[in-house]
Design a protein around this motif. Structure first.
Motif, PDB file in Angstrom:
ATOM      1  N   ILE A 135       0.842  -1.204   0.000  1.00 54.86           N
ATOM      2  CA  ILE A 135       0.000   0.000   0.000  1.00 54.86           C
ATOM      3  C   ILE A 135       0.873   1.248   0.000  1.00 54.86           C
ATOM      4  N   MET A 136       1.929   1.233   0.809  1.00 52.45           N
ATOM      5  CA  MET A 136       2.830   2.392   0.933  1.00 52.45           C
ATOM      6  C   MET A 136       3.828   2.473  -0.227  1.00 52.45           C
ATOM      7  N   ARG A 137       3.851   1.456  -1.088  1.00 55.33           N
ATOM      8  CA  ARG A 137       4.844   1.369  -2.172  1.00 55.33           C
ATOM      9  C   ARG A 137       6.265   1.409  -1.609  1.00 55.33           C
ATOM     10  N   LEU A 138       6.490   0.653  -0.540  1.00 50.57           N
ATOM     11  CA  LEU A 138       7.795   0.600   0.106  1.00 50.57           C
ATOM     12  C   LEU A 138       8.474  -0.755  -0.074  1.00 50.57           C
ATOM     13  N   LEU A 139       7.948  -1.595  -0.936  1.00 51.64           N
ATOM     14  CA  LEU A 139       8.583  -2.889  -1.198  1.00 51.64           C
ATOM     15  C   LEU A 139       9.887  -2.678  -1.969  1.00 51.64           C
ATOM     16  N   PRO A 140      10.915  -3.512  -1.717  1.00 52.59           N
ATOM     17  CA  PRO A 140      12.191  -3.340  -2.433  1.00 52.59           C
ATOM     18  C   PRO A 140      11.998  -3.537  -3.933  1.00 52.59           C
ATOM     19  N   PRO A 141      12.346  -2.533  -4.746  1.00 48.61           N
ATOM     20  CA  PRO A 141      12.058  -2.625  -6.190  1.00 48.61           C
ATOM     21  C   PRO A 141      12.858  -3.698  -6.911  1.00 48.61           C
ATOM     22  N   GLN A 142      14.033  -4.055  -6.387  1.00 51.45           N
ATOM     23  CA  GLN A 142      14.873  -5.022  -7.087  1.00 51.45           C
ATOM     24  C   GLN A 142      14.332  -6.447  -6.983  1.00 51.45           C
ATOM     25  N   SER A 143      13.736  -6.779  -5.824  1.00 53.45           N
ATOM     26  CA  SER A 143      13.379  -8.178  -5.588  1.00 53.45           C
ATOM     27  C   SER A 143      11.884  -8.447  -5.536  1.00 53.45           C
ATOM     28  N   SER A 144      11.044  -7.425  -5.535  1.00 54.26           N
ATOM     29  CA  SER A 144       9.604  -7.647  -5.371  1.00 54.26           C
ATOM     30  C   SER A 144       8.843  -7.222  -6.622  1.00 54.26           C
ATOM     31  N   ARG A 145       7.710  -7.870  -6.838  1.00 56.07           N
ATOM     32  CA  ARG A 145       6.847  -7.546  -7.974  1.00 56.07           C
ATOM     33  C   ARG A 145       5.391  -7.594  -7.510  1.00 56.07           C
ATOM     34  N   ILE A 146       4.637  -6.534  -7.811  1.00 58.12           N
ATOM     35  CA  ILE A 146       3.176  -6.601  -7.663  1.00 58.12           C
ATOM     36  C   ILE A 146       2.665  -7.094  -9.006  1.00 58.12           C
ATOM     37  N   VAL A 147       2.348  -8.374  -9.065  1.00 56.94           N
ATOM     38  CA  VAL A 147       2.084  -9.019 -10.361  1.00 56.94           C
ATOM     39  C   VAL A 147       0.627  -8.916 -10.796  1.00 56.94           C
ATOM     40  N   GLY A 177     -10.307   6.382  -4.432  1.00 56.51           N
ATOM     41  CA  GLY A 177     -10.694   6.182  -5.823  1.00 56.51           C
ATOM     42  C   GLY A 177      -9.569   6.251  -6.828  1.00 56.51           C
ATOM     43  N   LYS A 178      -8.353   6.644  -6.413  1.00 58.32           N
ATOM     44  CA  LYS A 178      -7.226   6.772  -7.336  1.00 58.32           C
ATOM     45  C   LYS A 178      -6.261   5.605  -7.141  1.00 58.32           C
ATOM     46  N   SER A 179      -5.750   5.073  -8.223  1.00 60.65           N
ATOM     47  CA  SER A 179      -4.852   3.931  -8.158  1.00 60.65           C
ATOM     48  C   SER A 179      -3.467   4.360  -7.688  1.00 60.65           C
ATOM     49  N   LEU A 180      -3.020   3.783  -6.562  1.00 65.03           N
ATOM     50  CA  LEU A 180      -1.676   4.093  -6.060  1.00 65.03           C
ATOM     51  C   LEU A 180      -0.598   3.440  -6.917  1.00 65.03           C
ATOM     52  N   LEU A 181      -0.929   2.329  -7.578  1.00 65.10           N
ATOM     53  CA  LEU A 181       0.070   1.612  -8.367  1.00 65.10           C
ATOM     54  C   LEU A 181       0.401   2.334  -9.666  1.00 65.10           C
ATOM     55  N   ASP A 182      -0.441   3.305 -10.073  1.00 63.17           N
ATOM     56  CA  ASP A 182      -0.196   4.045 -11.310  1.00 63.17           C
ATOM     57  C   ASP A 182       0.561   5.345 -11.076  1.00 63.17           C
ATOM     58  N   ASP A 214       3.623   7.915 -10.224  1.00 59.40           N
ATOM     59  CA  ASP A 214       5.081   7.908 -10.308  1.00 59.40           C
ATOM     60  C   ASP A 214       5.662   8.140  -8.914  1.00 59.40           C
ATOM     61  N   ASP A 215       6.995   8.005  -8.781  1.00 57.50           N
ATOM     62  CA  ASP A 215       7.632   8.059  -7.464  1.00 57.50           C
ATOM     63  C   ASP A 215       7.384   9.386  -6.760  1.00 57.50           C
ATOM     64  N   GLU A 216       7.450  10.496  -7.478  1.00 52.49           N
ATOM     65  CA  GLU A 216       7.275  11.806  -6.853  1.00 52.49           C
ATOM     66  C   GLU A 216       5.834  11.987  -6.377  1.00 52.49           C
ATOM     67  N   SER A 217       4.872  11.554  -7.174  1.00 52.25           N
ATOM     68  CA  SER A 217       3.460  11.655  -6.766  1.00 52.25           C
ATOM     69  C   SER A 217       3.192  10.781  -5.543  1.00 52.25           C
ATOM     70  N   ARG A 237       5.379  10.007  -3.246  1.00 42.54           N
ATOM     71  CA  ARG A 237       5.990  10.662  -2.079  1.00 42.54           C
ATOM     72  C   ARG A 237       5.065  11.721  -1.492  1.00 42.54           C
ATOM     73  N   GLN A 238       4.284  12.385  -2.355  1.00 44.43           N
ATOM     74  CA  GLN A 238       3.346  13.389  -1.864  1.00 44.43           C
ATOM     75  C   GLN A 238       2.202  12.752  -1.067  1.00 44.43           C
ATOM     76  N   VAL A 239       1.823  11.525  -1.453  1.00 44.28           N
ATOM     77  CA  VAL A 239       0.763  10.815  -0.730  1.00 44.28           C
ATOM     78  C   VAL A 239       1.300  10.222   0.563  1.00 44.28           C
ATOM     79  N   ARG A 240       2.491   9.629   0.478  1.00 45.42           N
ATOM     80  CA  ARG A 240       3.094   8.946   1.623  1.00 45.42           C
ATOM     81  C   ARG A 240       3.515   9.972   2.672  1.00 45.42           C
TER      82      ARG A 240
END
Length: 689
Positions: free
Chosen positions: A77-89, A97-102, A104-107, A109-112
């Protein structure tokens, strides 16, 4: 399948949960989430098909054993999973109502930190040790809220006041190491609330806290959630907390949600065998020693190669051929979902099965001999002092403690962190020398014995430590670890030791072939069993259990508690059982001593103490300890004591509990109250008891 939107709002004074659907839209919606980790050994399916939603002002609990995917789903949910080893498949995560998975990193950071905040399990590792508390609270205010330094400072003081920290202006200039564990966790909550988030994720927020501080923190979180409309996800293995505070519950097992619904429905009528097993494995304050704990056999599966069909099938005593197919997560009754092929039959099967658990409390004969006699034991540690710093101060860790332990009994020792429980255990084991007093073992004063003379005593007294991993040598095999005490004390001829190791492994419920494994190749519960086998290797009379089950999952904890009880009956062992979990102590102990700031404030038979506690501190401990039953728990009176344990460097005068005691008078400040016998064997140190 989506969870029903039915949520729960607990109203003050109510003991039920409203089942009407909330009028507002959900803050968070997770749909069919799948998370994989790519490792050198293969793909770990850490989260599979998780679906749930959270509404404003609602507290949703995620429960399950370690490795079930609870924290991974929160980090996704927080998008804090390690990018090298994890995949949200697969799946979606929508926030308002807005998709967190869509994003970008800067956007993101504004939510987190601004709209979604997270409180982590260990505040000491989450707070920056080289920055003051004030700087860490003000950082999100300056970044996300655009406040000036003065405005951020005022808001930081307001937040510390909100979370119940006294003297907030001075606390701002302190560093994390200068605060207690409870205060550090409050600071983490203050940081989480700084920007008025709409969603707060709390990952085991009270695991490291004492029961009284835990109650204060959770009451605060629940109150803020209600008043400010904050949606809360609480990840925990403490089912009592869930019963008291959660509106809805999701039970996870091996990466999947196996049951979900309102707290009343899940606790009152669990529909999945795993959820039912978890609830049966938990010791309860409202039950004594007469019933053995139910346990879930086996261990959670390896998610590198999970079993086909229902993930719980290999451990389920109700499994049938149909369980080779993945069960649908379906609504069984309104707002109550489960993933099990045999849901209609589970209650009948479980009721029949429960008859196996009818046991009998272990009793200690009235004429049993005293094996351990502690008389006026004290242990003071000098702190500070030296050239230009004046004389050293004394930490009075144990102060004039007297106790007796009879052969074959279990004496429970309870109290908050820092009260001196573990220090007293170390005195008994002669790992520390007492400053004053006597510690008699079989009539011999251990304090007067030379170190060389203690070798013979070591065979008769052993210890089981809290953390089974750090207490086992990682370079030795299990067989070497268990066999070493037998070599050192010449218990058996060398050619007989391997056979004895195999016997001990079977005695503690492990297989003989595990003697060739190393500690890292075992689960936490298996490692603790190795620790117990090592303690039994020298045929001891007394075992000091220092928080021996606190690091274990609920189901594994139940197995170890039952094992300790069985071994006591078979071998006539005597336990000094040190713990902070009152329900565990009630279940396993014949007598209980309550300790506060180095002193024993109450001592009684277990049944008497829990039925009729006399000391205000004992009453507060029991009131703060939750019972895993929402109907009982939400109708219990709340007597949550305020404040924290005073510093042992500067203890209060007179009764050490008087600064936090609701009954305190001026007389309580004048002299340390003597212990009085208010009933047969029921000793209390309080002038108002």
């Amino acid at each position: 399948m989506q969870h029903s939107p039915a949520g729960g709002v607990v109203t003050a004074g109510r003991t039920d949960v409203e089942s009407a659907a909330p009028s507002s839209a959900p803050v968070l919606e997770i749909d069919n989430l799948h998370v994989h980790f790519i490792t050198s050994h293969g793909t770990v399916r850490a989260v599979e098909g998780v679906t749930y939603s959270v509404y404003p002002g609602e507290m949703v609990a995620i429960v399950g054993e370690s490795g079930s995917g609870k924290s991974v789903s929160a980090l996704a949910i927080m998008r804090l999973l390690p990018p090298q080893s994890s995949r949200i498949v697969a799946g979606s995560i929508k926030f308002e109502g807005k998709s967190l998975l869509d994003l970008d990193d800067e956007s993101m950071r504004q939510v987190r930190g601004r709209s979604i905040s997270m409180i982590f399990q260990e505040p000491m590792t989450s707070l920056n040790p080289v920055l003051t508390i004030g700087l860490q609270i003000k950082e999100p205010l300056l970044i996300h809220m655009g406040m000036t330094e003065a405005e951020a400072n005022d808001r930081a003081i307001e937040l510390l006041t909100l979370v119940g920290i006294t003297d907030p202006a001075n606390r701002l200039v302190q560093y994390p190491h200068q605060l207690s564990g409870g205060m550090r966790q409050r600071v983490m909550i203050a940081i989480g609330l700084a920007c008025n988030p709409k969603l707060l994720i709390a990952d085991e927020p009270t695991t490291a806290l004492d029961v009284t501080i835990q109650a204060q923190i959770l009451e605060l979180m629940k109150d803020l959630s209600r008043r400010l409309g904050i949606a809360v996800i609480i990840i925990t293995h403490n089912l009592g907390i869930v019963a008291r505070y959660a509106d809805r519950v999701n039970v996870m097992y091996a990466a999947r949600i196996v049951e979900g619904g309102t707290a009343e429905r899940v606790f009152g009528r669990p529909l999945h065998p795993y959820a039912r097993g978890l609830l049966s494995a938990v010791p309860r304050l409202d039950r004594g020693r007469a019933v053995k704990l139910a346990t879930i056999d086996g261990s959670p599966p390896n998610l590198l190669n999970p079993p086909e069909g229902c993930r719980f099938r290999p451990r389920c005593r109700y499994a049938i051929d149909e369980c080779m197919q993945v069960p649908a997560f379906r609504e069984i009754e309104e707002g109550h979902f489960a993933a099990c092929h045999r849901t209609p039959e589970i209650e009948k099967l479980a009721d029949d099965d429960a008859k196996r658990l009818e046991g009998q409390a272990g009793l200690v004969a009235d004429d049993a001999s005293v094996v351990l006699d502690i008389k006026g034991a004290s242990k003071f540690f000098p702190v500070g002092g030296g050239f230009l710093r004046g004389p050293a101060k004394l930490v009075r860790a144990v102060n004039d403690v007297s106790l007796t332990v009879r052969k074959g009994e279990t004496l429970g020792l309870v109290g908050e962190s820092g009260c001196g429980k573990s220090t007293l255990g170390r005195l008994v084991l002669r790992l520390e020398d007492p400053t004053a007093g006597e510690i008699l073992f079989d009539g011999v004063d251990l304090a007067q014995m030379k170190r060389s003379e203690m070798i013979a005593i070591r065979k008769k007294m052993q210890v089981i430590f809290q953390d089974p991993y750090s207490s086992l040598n990682p370079r030795m095999t299990v067989g070497q670890i268990i066999g070493e005490p037998m070599y050192v004390h010449s218990i058996l001829p060398n050619d007989k030791i391997d056979d004895r190791v195999s016997e001990l492994l079977q005695l503690v419920g492990l297989f003989p072939y595990m003697a060739l494994r190393y500690p890292h190749e075992l689960s936490g519960g298996q490692r603790q069993r190795v620790g117990i086998a090592r303690a039994l290797a020298v045929n001891p009379e007394v075992i000091v259990c220092d928080e021996a089950v606190s690091a274990l999952d609920v189901s594994i904890q139940g197995q170890v508690i039952n094992l300790l009880e069985d071994l006591q009956h078979k071998l006539g062992l005597t336990y000094l059982f040190i713990a902070h979990d009152l329900a565990v102590v009630r279940h396993i102990s014949t007598r209980v001593a309550v300790m506060y700031l180095g002193r024993i404030v109450e001592l009684a038979d277990s049944a008497d103490l829990f039925a009729d506690p006399k000391h205000p501190y004992t009453q507060a401990l029991l009131a703060a300890a939750p019972i895993p039953d929402p109907v009982i728990e939400r109708s219990r009176p709340r007597k949550i004591i305020t404040g924290e344990l005073p510093s042992p460097l500067n203890p209060p005068s007179g009764c050490v509990f008087h600064p936090r005691c609701p009954l305190a008078t001026e007389d309580c400040k004048k002299a340390v109250p003597a212990q009085r016998e208010l009933g047969p064997g029921h000793m209390v140190a309080c002038i108002h008891a």
